[in-house]
Design an enzyme around this catalytic site. Structure first.
Site, PDB file in Angstrom:
ATOM      1  NE  ARG A  67      -3.892  -1.869   2.611  1.00 21.72           N
ATOM      2  CZ  ARG A  67      -3.918  -2.741   3.607  1.00 21.72           C
ATOM      3  NH1 ARG A  67      -2.972  -2.705   4.532  1.00 21.72           N
ATOM      4  NH2 ARG A  67      -4.871  -3.642   3.688  1.00 21.72           N
ATOM      5  CG  ASP A 201       6.389 -23.995  10.821  1.00 25.51           C
ATOM      6  OD1 ASP A 201       7.504 -23.537  11.170  1.00 25.51           O
ATOM      7  OD2 ASP A 201       5.554 -24.404  11.634  1.00 25.51           O
ATOM      8  CG  HIS A 202      10.767 -19.626  10.145  1.00 26.72           C
ATOM      9  ND1 HIS A 202       9.716 -19.038  10.816  1.00 26.72           N
ATOM     10  CD2 HIS A 202      11.805 -19.635  11.017  1.00 26.72           C
ATOM     11  CE1 HIS A 202      10.111 -18.711  12.027  1.00 26.72           C
ATOM     12  NE2 HIS A 202      11.353 -19.060  12.181  1.00 26.72           N
ATOM     13  CD  GLU A 240      11.440 -15.157  20.952  1.00 27.77           C
ATOM     14  OE1 GLU A 240      11.484 -15.160  19.712  1.00 27.77           O
ATOM     15  OE2 GLU A 240      10.574 -14.538  21.596  1.00 27.77           O
ATOM     16  CG  ASP A 259       4.410 -16.174  18.067  1.00 23.47           C
ATOM     17  OD1 ASP A 259       4.189 -15.985  16.860  1.00 23.47           O
ATOM     18  OD2 ASP A 259       5.341 -15.607  18.672  1.00 23.47           O
ATOM     19  CG  HIS A 264       7.661 -22.251  14.810  1.00 21.35           C
ATOM     20  ND1 HIS A 264       7.414 -22.160  13.461  1.00 21.35           N
ATOM     21  CD2 HIS A 264       7.742 -20.970  15.256  1.00 21.35           C
ATOM     22  CE1 HIS A 264       7.348 -20.885  13.113  1.00 21.35           C
ATOM     23  NE2 HIS A 264       7.522 -20.152  14.185  1.00 21.35           N
ATOM     24  CE  LYS A 362      18.063 -24.628  26.024  1.00 23.33           C
ATOM     25  NZ  LYS A 362      18.600 -25.363  27.187  1.00 23.33           N
TER      26      LYS A 362
END
Length: 516
Positions: A67, A201-202, A240, A259, A264, A362
């Protein structure tokens, strides 16, 4: 650019089993949401990494769409803002110039079909420069889920290449629960076939996650003890060291389970637990993953521990974030236990743990084996196989060995494969590079199929609805200090599910590779 060499060795190339043809020429990659954080932090650096290595189609062009109105210079400035190149690397500097020269930008709405007509005009102008053959269009959704459906519709109705391959790459989250996921899948399916759709899903692109297939099925010493007869419990951990840091508004809507755990960590679990596929074909691999998910019952409340960080060590608590509702009960930490009801894994707890504002960064898998037969050994540590996904990718097998010297005493040590030490000269690609390359090759192996999503949401939806108070009882997460290991209740939680902490003093010597 250099062309990609085919794989060699004893592992068959997945290209042999791809469902779609590899894209080798006349390809445009359209990055939708090109002005956003995801595009500039992940998508564009990954595309440049592939371009630099010669893994994108010949003559590839990159088109940004969003945009935001901006000129070519502003677009290129955003595009390269997270691409790191050494000042003395003149070749890479030249390649970056080639990359930006091959990149253009179009501004437009996500809901207006006429704006996508303008995008198509721009694509057709580029395609007129191609010398024969079909033209291919790849559309990358670096977008919020709220516009997935209108963008899917407008791309199909206004931008679909009729004489070439069309592919869409869709980022998570894929819905918020089972019902919303089904609605999203159904809506996109109206316009795009499953074989044209690549759901990222990386984590499936991370080197150590991809290595799990080889670790499991290419090593008889491990695979023969990969079941309930030898394994006591499995923990998959995500940590994290920072909190929401101004992203609390987004996070509070989704929470740590949506999340991290539901996608994951669950994807990692399926690869750990799946049966051996008959081939590397994408559908053979994904069929086995779905069989695992179908065997998992929905998570129960008693098998869940929820936490929320509070201020400590000079850091603010979750509710201290101005973007977070002041009375929010959103968990920033969750531990859940899943059981796989099949002959291989019956009774083995798979503990998924994820949290923000913890003591370190980790991601790892810890497989703890059962106790040895008592008798000559007493109070001996359990064997453990640990796969460190990030940082400092590594695999180590914790074993009991005799203490050097005259005494007959066992102590825990490790057989250590640390990638930075063993493969010092090897560059480990970023997950997004690996996955975008798979899209170009037409390989769906490391992407999430729609029935995978359906079964995954069946497992997590009841516990998510409980957390949100949809059954009338909303739980209150326990508190844990910013920078800690997590809630103090965690140690009992994992112990109750079979985990035994090493009794002897033991630390894996990761510090040995800290400066490699």
């Amino acid at each position: 650019m250099a062309r990609e060499r085919s794989m060699s060795g004893t592992i068959p190339s997945m290209e042999e089993h791809s469902g779609n043809a590899a894209l080798t020429d006349n390809t445009i990659i359209v990055v939708l949401g090109a002005s956003g954080d995801l595009a500039k932090k992940k998508t564009f650096p990954a595309l440049f990494g592939l371009y630099k290595a010669g893994y994108l189609p010949r003559g590839v062009r990159i088109v940004g769409y969003a945009r935001t109105k901006m000129d070519k210079d502003e677009y290129h400035k955003r595009q390269v803002s997270y691409i790191k190149i050494k000042d003395d690397d003149t070749k890479a500097q030249e390649q970056l110039k080639e990359f930006t020269d091959a990149s253009t930008y179009v501004a437009g709405s996500y809901e207006d079909g006429a704006a996508f007509d303008e995008l198509t005009k721009h694509l057709e102008e580029i395609e007129e420069t191609y010398k024969g053959g079909q033209v291919n269009r790849v559309f990358y959704f670096a977008l919020p889920p709220s516009v997935f459906i209108p963008v899917s519709k407008n791309l199909k109705e206004h931008c679909y290449a009729k004489d070439g391959d069309n592919r869409i790459i869709v980022e998570k989250p894929f819905g918020k629960d089972l019902q919303s996921c089904r609605e999203l899948i159904s809506s996109i399916r109206q316009y795009w076939h499953e074989d044209e759709t690549y759901r990222i899903d990386h984590y499936l692109g991370k080197e150590m996650v991809k290595n799990l297939l080889v670790l499991r099925f290419a090593n008889i010493a491990l695979s023969s003890a990969w079941d309930k007869n030898s394994i006591s419990n499995v923990q998959i951990t995500f940590k994290e060291p920072f909190g929401t840091e101004g992203r609390g508004g987004y996070f509070d809507e989704f929470g740590i389970i949506r999340d991290i755990l539901q996608n994951h960590l669950l994807q990692v679990l399926t690869i750990i637990a799946m049966e051996r596929p008959v081939s590397f074909a994408a559908e053979d691999i994904r069929d086995e993953k779905v069989r695992v998910l179908r065997a998992i019952s929905p998570i129960e409340k008693k098998d869940t521990l929820l936490g929320q960080y509070v201020g400590a060590n000079g850091k603010p608590g979750y509710r201290d974030d101005d973007s977070v509702p002041p009375q929010s009960n959103c968990p920033t930490f969750a531990a859940t236990t899943l059981y796989i009801n099949n002959p291989r894994w019956e009774g083995v707890p798979f503990i998924l743990k994820a949290g923000k504002a913890l003591n370190e960064a980790k991601v790892e898998v810890r497989i703890q084996y059962k106790d040895v037969t008592q008798g000559i050994f007493k109070d001996i540590s359990r064997d453990e196989l640990v796969v460190r996904i990030q940082p400092k990718e590594s695999i180590y097998l914790k074993l009991n060995m005799k203490t050097p010297g005259l005494q007959m005493r066992a102590f825990p040590t490790e057989m250590d494969l640390t990638y930075q030490r063993r493969f010092e000269a090897t560059n480990i690609p970023e997950a997004y590079e690996s996955l975008i390359r798979d899209v170009m090759r037409g390989d769906h192996s490391n992407f999430v199929r729609e029935d995978e999503l359906d079964h995954a949401w069946k497992i997590f939806t009841p516990i998510l609805h409980w957390i949100e108070g949809k059954d009338g009882q909303r739980p209150t997460p326990v508190s844990y200090p910013y920078g800690s290991r997590g809630p103090k209740e965690l140690e009992k939680f994992v112990a109750d599910r079979g985990y035994k902490r090493t009794t002897a003093e033991y630390n894996w010597p990761i510090s040995q590779v800290s400066n490699l």
